[in-house]
Design a protein around this motif. Structure first.
Motif, PDB file in Angstrom:
ATOM      1  N   LYS A   1     -63.258  22.700  92.814  1.00  9.36           N
ATOM      2  CA  LYS A   1     -61.838  23.044  92.892  1.00  9.36           C
ATOM      3  C   LYS A   1     -60.996  21.881  92.384  1.00  9.36           C
ATOM      4  O   LYS A   1     -61.490  20.785  92.151  1.00  9.36           O
ATOM      5  CB  LYS A   1     -61.457  23.394  94.328  1.00  9.36           C
ATOM      6  CG  LYS A   1     -62.099  24.676  94.838  1.00  9.36           C
ATOM      7  CD  LYS A   1     -61.546  25.058  96.200  1.00  9.36           C
ATOM      8  CE  LYS A   1     -62.163  26.368  96.676  1.00  9.36           C
ATOM      9  NZ  LYS A   1     -61.641  26.781  98.004  1.00  9.36           N
TER      10      LYS A   1
ATOM     11  N   GLU B   1     -57.824  25.194  89.002  1.00 13.54           N
ATOM     12  CA  GLU B   1     -56.553  25.811  88.607  1.00 13.54           C
ATOM     13  C   GLU B   1     -56.045  25.129  87.335  1.00 13.54           C
ATOM     14  O   GLU B   1     -55.952  23.897  87.280  1.00 13.54           O
ATOM     15  CB  GLU B   1     -55.543  25.657  89.737  1.00 13.54           C
ATOM     16  CG  GLU B   1     -54.168  26.208  89.427  1.00 13.54           C
ATOM     17  CD  GLU B   1     -53.155  25.918  90.524  1.00 13.54           C
ATOM     18  OE1 GLU B   1     -51.957  26.083  90.278  1.00 13.54           O
ATOM     19  OE2 GLU B   1     -53.586  25.493  91.623  1.00 13.54           O
TER      20      GLU B   1
ATOM     21  N   ARG C   1     -57.008  20.842  90.174  1.00 15.71           N
ATOM     22  CA  ARG C   1     -55.948  21.306  89.287  1.00 15.71           C
ATOM     23  C   ARG C   1     -55.942  20.465  88.027  1.00 15.71           C
ATOM     24  O   ARG C   1     -56.125  19.258  88.078  1.00 15.71           O
ATOM     25  CB  ARG C   1     -54.591  21.218  89.996  1.00 15.71           C
ATOM     26  CG  ARG C   1     -53.429  21.681  89.136  1.00 15.71           C
ATOM     27  CD  ARG C   1     -52.134  21.643  89.930  1.00 15.71           C
ATOM     28  NE  ARG C   1     -51.835  20.312  90.423  1.00 15.71           N
ATOM     29  CZ  ARG C   1     -50.700  19.982  91.045  1.00 15.71           C
ATOM     30  NH1 ARG C   1     -49.795  20.904  91.267  1.00 15.71           N
ATOM     31  NH2 ARG C   1     -50.496  18.753  91.463  1.00 15.71           N
TER      32      ARG C   1
END
Length: 302
Positions: free
Chosen positions: A95, A125, A97
């Motif tokens: 995970k 993301e 960004r």
């Protein structure tokens, strides 16, 4: 000012208002009511004892105190993102960004590279911004992204630059126009009209620099911000152009143009992945940059 008086939620609300220039639009993005956003921004102003925004007609602008708070909020966001990345690394980089901004011509190849990265790390993301060079440099000044893809990094910012891909600029003509039958010089084409990218773009900077070296000027009929528009206008017979080879696809003839054999071309100005030297790169950002640099090294290693 006691640190406990400020919260990440307040700073997020303030940063969003500053970015969008509107309390109502910030409320929509944050899924809050406008009064709730206003209260959080006012709480910061009350804590520091100075206003963060000033009204200018219908627009709001940051005060000097607001600029300082925004700069610190972005630095804190970088540090927090790095912490999230470090924790995610312990979970196998599952995970996080990644924020990437690229100039318009890079849209022809960068999304494919980003797609490969996304397939390996599907839960990361991705925030992708595509704009002209002036807008990308503006975003860099504001520290809005992790990485920037461009061919001409700004000279007035302290940045780290890693070239990773050739960006050949070629001269194109309508596909139906008779070929010269030999290599020509740019001076031989100087009586023709040219369509070029807008002043300030990376492509235009490379062309202008080459013309200066050659002590040559071209008859510029139009300056446009769209590679597609320039390509289509050349196909219609409006003139010649100098564009990135990446903007022409695998077969330029499919778009009604062909590449001329011109002395000194293609011009070579590499694509670079750029970040502010002070930027605390998240682990996803570091991993993607490593991907780009490995791709650049692969041909040499083959």
């Amino acid at each position: 000012m006691p640190r406990r008086h400020l919260t990440f939620r307040q700073l997020e609300a303030f940063s969003t208002v500053a970015r969008l220039g509107s309390f109502s639009r910030a409320a929509e993005v944050l899924h809050l009511s406008q009064p709730a956003v206003s209260i959080q921004v006012r709480q910061i102003a009350d804590s520091i004892g100075l206003p963060l925004f000033e009204q200018s007609g219908r627009e709001i602008r940051l005060t000097a105190a607001g600029e300082e708070v925004l700069r610190t909020a972005r630095e804190l966001d970088d540090v927090w993102t790095r912490l999230e990345g470090a924790l995610d690394a312990l979970k196998g980089l599952r995970k996080g960004r990644l924020r990437v901004a690229l100039v318009t011509t890079a849209k022809y190849f960068l999304p494919r590279m980003l797609g490969d990265f996304c397939r390996r790390y599907p839960e990361i993301e991705i925030e992708l911004e595509v704009a002209n060079r002036a807008r990308i440099v503006e975003r860099m000044r504001g520290n809005l992204d992790d990485l920037y893809i461009m061919s001409f990094p700004p000279d007035d910012l302290d940045v780290v630059v890693h070239p990773f891909l050739d960006n050949p600029l070629v001269v194109i003509a309508p596909a139906g126009e008779p070929a010269p039958g030999h290599r020509v010089t740019l001076a031989e084409l100087a009586d023709r009209y040219f369509l070029l990218r807008e002043t300030g773009s990376g492509s235009r900077k490379a062309v202008d620099r080459h013309l200066q070296r050659c002590e040559l000027s071209l008859k510029v009929r139009l300056s446009l911000g769209s590679n597609e528009a320039i390509r289509d206008l050349v196909a219609s017979g409006m003139g010649l152009a100098i564009l990135s080879r990446h903007a022409l696809g695998a077969d330029p003839a499919e778009h009604g143009v062909r590449i001329l054999d011109v002395e000194g071309f293609p011009l070579q100005q590499p694509w670079s992945v750029v970040h502010l030297r002070s930027k605390v790169l998240s682990l996803p950002a570091q991993a993607f940059m490593d991907d780009l640099l490995r791709a650049a090294a692969a041909p040499a290693a083959a």
